[in-house]
Write a protein that holds these residues in place. Structure first.
Motif, PDB file in Angstrom:
ATOM      1  N   GLY A 165      -7.059   4.184  -2.418  1.00  0.00           N
ATOM      2  CA  GLY A 165      -7.327   5.287  -1.301  1.00  0.00           C
ATOM      3  C   GLY A 165      -7.490   6.713  -1.168  1.00  0.00           C
ATOM      4  N   ASN A 166      -7.321   7.494  -0.845  1.00  0.00           N
ATOM      5  CA  ASN A 166      -7.664   8.892  -0.864  1.00  0.00           C
ATOM      6  C   ASN A 166      -7.142   9.218  -2.048  1.00  0.00           C
ATOM      7  OD1 ASN A 166      -5.785   7.912   1.457  1.00  0.00           O
ATOM      8  ND2 ASN A 166      -5.332  10.378   1.241  1.00  0.00           N
ATOM      9  N   HIS A 167      -5.980   9.241  -2.747  1.00  0.00           N
ATOM     10  CA  HIS A 167      -5.555  10.166  -3.469  1.00  0.00           C
ATOM     11  C   HIS A 167      -5.584   9.615  -4.969  1.00  0.00           C
ATOM     12  CE1 HIS A 167      -2.431  12.032  -1.655  1.00  0.00           C
ATOM     13  NE2 HIS A 167      -2.349  11.613  -0.233  1.00  0.00           N
ATOM     14  N   ASP A 168      -6.337   8.378  -5.183  1.00  0.00           N
ATOM     15  CA  ASP A 168      -6.695   7.629  -6.381  1.00  0.00           C
ATOM     16  C   ASP A 168      -8.381   7.468  -6.074  1.00  0.00           C
ATOM     17  OD1 ASP A 168      -5.452   5.560  -4.745  1.00  0.00           O
ATOM     18  OD2 ASP A 168      -4.480   4.914  -5.348  1.00  0.00           O
TER      19      ASP A 168
ATOM     20  N   SER B 294       0.690  -0.396   0.197  1.00  0.00           N
ATOM     21  CA  SER B 294      -0.127   0.216   0.329  1.00  0.00           C
ATOM     22  C   SER B 294       0.433   1.445   0.059  1.00  0.00           C
ATOM     23  CB  SER B 294      -0.826   0.373   1.470  1.00  0.00           C
ATOM     24  OG  SER B 294      -1.773   0.819   1.349  1.00  0.00           O
ATOM     25  N   ASP B 295       0.512   2.604  -0.467  1.00  0.00           N
ATOM     26  CA  ASP B 295       0.688   3.876  -0.064  1.00  0.00           C
ATOM     27  C   ASP B 295       2.390   3.127  -1.028  1.00  0.00           C
ATOM     28  OD1 ASP B 295      -1.067   4.845   1.802  1.00  0.00           O
ATOM     29  OD2 ASP B 295      -0.851   3.203   2.186  1.00  0.00           O
ATOM     30  N   GLN B 296       2.129   4.094  -2.259  1.00  0.00           N
ATOM     31  CA  GLN B 296       3.444   4.137  -3.203  1.00  0.00           C
ATOM     32  C   GLN B 296       3.080   5.542  -3.655  1.00  0.00           C
ATOM     33  OE1 GLN B 296       1.319   1.115  -4.141  1.00  0.00           O
ATOM     34  NE2 GLN B 296       2.491   0.036  -2.755  1.00  0.00           N
ATOM     35  N   HIS B 297       2.288   6.074  -3.680  1.00  0.00           N
ATOM     36  CA  HIS B 297       1.995   7.148  -3.911  1.00  0.00           C
ATOM     37  C   HIS B 297       3.333   8.270  -5.106  1.00  0.00           C
ATOM     38  CE1 HIS B 297      -0.511   8.897  -0.309  1.00  0.00           C
ATOM     39  NE2 HIS B 297       0.316   8.232   0.178  1.00  0.00           N
ATOM     40  N   LEU B 298       3.179   7.419  -5.659  1.00  0.00           N
ATOM     41  CA  LEU B 298       4.027   7.719  -7.221  1.00  0.00           C
ATOM     42  C   LEU B 298       3.607   8.771  -8.035  1.00  0.00           C
ATOM     43  CD1 LEU B 298       4.026   4.099  -8.916  1.00  0.00           C
ATOM     44  CD2 LEU B 298       5.703   5.004  -7.237  1.00  0.00           C
TER      45      LEU B 298
ATOM     46  N   GLY C 216      -4.068   0.902  -2.343  1.00  0.00           N
ATOM     47  CA  GLY C 216      -4.594   2.162  -2.391  1.00  0.00           C
ATOM     48  C   GLY C 216      -3.678   2.683  -2.684  1.00  0.00           C
ATOM     49  N   ASP C 217      -3.587   4.630  -2.935  1.00  0.00           N
ATOM     50  CA  ASP C 217      -1.866   5.303  -3.043  1.00  0.00           C
ATOM     51  C   ASP C 217      -1.529   4.947  -3.934  1.00  0.00           C
ATOM     52  OD1 ASP C 217      -4.238   7.156  -1.798  1.00  0.00           O
ATOM     53  OD2 ASP C 217      -2.888   7.307   0.472  1.00  0.00           O
TER      54      ASP C 217
END
Length: 252
Positions: free
Chosen positions: A92-95, A16-20, A53-54
């Motif tokens: 997630g909340n970013h995607d 989770s949470d790679q934030h590419l 997510g994210d």
């Protein structure tokens, strides 16, 4: 509910949470390459892969346009899925503006809410983790606005060059959920996801609650039979989950 039974020597993987893309595409490129290397490693013995997510720091699907970039990770996901390994994606909340691109292009189902899975006879509740439990009222109000169909329709009328740039700016501005600020463990009594898990256990037994969002690798016993696992992130910790008979948090 989806039931999964692993074959001999096969494992279930979670990340989770790679934030590419954060804080810039150039700065996140080494992290993208490292995550692709992890995917290359786990595909050798993966029964299934869960992405919680994210994956992207910002994502929005226009009718015929998606954000530029991320070809390495998208190509690797396509390769793994084409090989027959199931992949499950939770927004997630970013995607959270993800629609059907993954489903149509990669044959990867996309979930917008936590889902139950039975894996090797154990009951899992799996999701990203944002907006669950008490508190965080500001974010919950913001999420209602962002997921409101009229707002999404209005945003879609922005030219993609403007819309993506605005979305990336707003995403990176929130340093905590972009991973630019250290998340701190608040203690069980103040961790919203821990409280959420305890409340769910009053309604039904789960062996494992698996979430992301907090950017902290956590393995917390809720009682003698149930655990809450937070997968951490791919910004500071590079942690992931592995399950066959027991659940393990590992670092890549």
């Amino acid at each position: 509910m989806i039931t999964i039974q692993t074959s001999e020597n096969k494992k279930i993987y979670f990340a989770s949470d790679q934030h590419l893309g954060a804080p810039t595409p150039e700065a996140s490129l080494p992290r993208e390459k490292k995550f692709v290397s992890w995917l290359d490693t786990v595909k050798e013995d993966a029964e299934a892969i869960f992405l919680l997510g994210d994956l992207f720091d910002f994502w929005f699907e226009y009718k015929t346009v998606v954000p530029k970039g991320f070809v390495r990770v998208l190509g690797k996901l396509a390769e793994i899925r084409d090989s027959g390994i199931p992949i499950y994606f939770f927004v997630g909340n970013h995607d959270l503006w993800m629609r059907d691109y993954f489903d149509k292009e990669l044959n990867i189902p996309v979930y917008h809410q936590p889902q139950e899975f039975e894996i090797n006879g154990k009951l899992f509740l799996i999701g990203h983790g944002d907006g669950l439990g008490p508190g965080d009222k500001g974010y919950k109000r913001m999420k209602k606005v962002f997921t409101f169909p009229l707002f999404q329709w209005m945003f879609r009328w922005l030219h993609p060059d403007w819309g993506v740039k605005l979305g990336q700016y707003l995403s990176v501005k929130n340093k905590l959920i972009s991973g630019d600020e250290d998340a701190q463990f608040l203690g069980n009594d103040n961790e919203w996801l821990v409280q959420y898990c305890h409340r769910k256990l009053t309604q039904k037994h789960y062996d494992f609650f698996i979430f992301g969002h907090r950017h902290l690798p956590l393995d917390i016993s809720l009682n003698d039979k149930s655990k809450y696992i937070n997968l951490g992130d791919w910004i500071k910790y590079y942690t992931y989950g592995e399950f066959m008979k027991t659940f393990k948090l590992k670092e890549f």
